[in-house]
Write an enzyme that holds these catalytic residues in place. Sequence first.
Site: not given
Ligand SMILES: O=c1[nH]cnc2c1ncn2[C@H]1C[C@H](O)[C@@H](CO)O1
Length: 362
Positions: A18, A20, A216, A219, A240, A298
């Site tokens: 996990h 991004h 997701h 979280e 999460h 993350d």
């Molecule tokens: O932790 C997260 N929770 C929900 N959305 C998230 C998290 N971290 C990044 N993102 C979103 C913002 C990014 O632009 C997108 C794609 O990676 O996913």
Amino acid sequence: MAEEKGKPAFDKPKIELHVHLDGAIQIKTIVDVAKRRGITLPVISEDEMRDLVIMHEPATLTEFLGKFDHYMHVIAGDREAIKRIAYEFVETKAKEGVIYAEARYSPHLLANKGVDPLPWDQKPGDITPDDVVDLVNQGFKEGEKAFKTKVRSILCCMRHMPNWSMDVVELCKKYRKDGVVAIDLAGDESLNCESYPGHKRAFEEAVRSEVHRTVHAGEVGPASVVKEAVEVLKAERIGHGYHTLEDQTLYKRLLQQNMHFEMCPVSSILTGGCDPDFTKHPLITFKKDKANYSLNTDDPTIFNSTLNSDYQVVQKYMDFTEEEFKRLNINAAKSCFLPEKEKDQLLEQLYESYGMVNRTGF
Ligand SMILES: O=c1[nH]cnc2c1ncn2[C@H]1C[C@H](O)[C@@H](CO)O1
């Protein structure tokens, strides 16, 4: 956050499921690309940019998601930059001792054509979401050749953009033999799927076409979001999932089903998902119950962290041992979205490096 310094908490091959891609871009790259493209940033130096992007204190998921606004316009719509962030990602993961990672991103958020609305106030260009996937693939492939770490992609649907989701599942299908292993749903969890049926349709198509699914959920949102992820979206893994514990019936059921939870300890504090006192973290319960979970960064750029800082935190505040680090990485390998044969090879690699001759014990 970054504790680092000294010996890594777990100096053996690791799996990360996990992370991004767009939350793992080097600040130097953002500043370099901005200069090359003639894009004016709100600050001048790398240090100032770092200060702007990093979260220093626990806040909310909304505040955290706002951090992407500071730099996504620099990378989006630029072929060289998209390929570069993918290549550099592999380099970073190799340095962290990761042998296999699943990196996730929204192809739409990096495109400047064929996406409505155009994100980040960009001018229209010629890079479609499909081109983005191809560019990221190129970066990962070149990175794998250079650094020997294998990276595959998970393509994200975004909660606030249900009209992109069918495109996302179609891209997962198109690239299933070429770098893409699953679909995800990211973004603001308060937007549930009942009000946004586009996601449900995309995930139904994913089930029909045997595209792997993670979501997701739990979280910052309640256990009901996890329930929806499992029951409506047919998630095979939960991104999460800390708040699953608030519904003990659901938690026990998921334990029994051996559901995989992608845990991100440092992130969970800074997004306001969990109490800032690590000694009260839900992960302690998951560990006690021998749940199936992985440890992940993350968004390391925004949390100013590395995979080692996540391992250090759980070692220091949650009594994680070398045995538990091995167990969770083996669970991560078992729960990854690679085809079975490649998964078996990955597991073999771990058993070998962990000195587990009889391949059992957990
Ligand atoms: O932790 C997260 N929770 C929900 N959305 C998230 C998290 N971290 C990044 N993102 C979103 C913002 C990014 O632009 C997108 C794609 O990676 O996913």
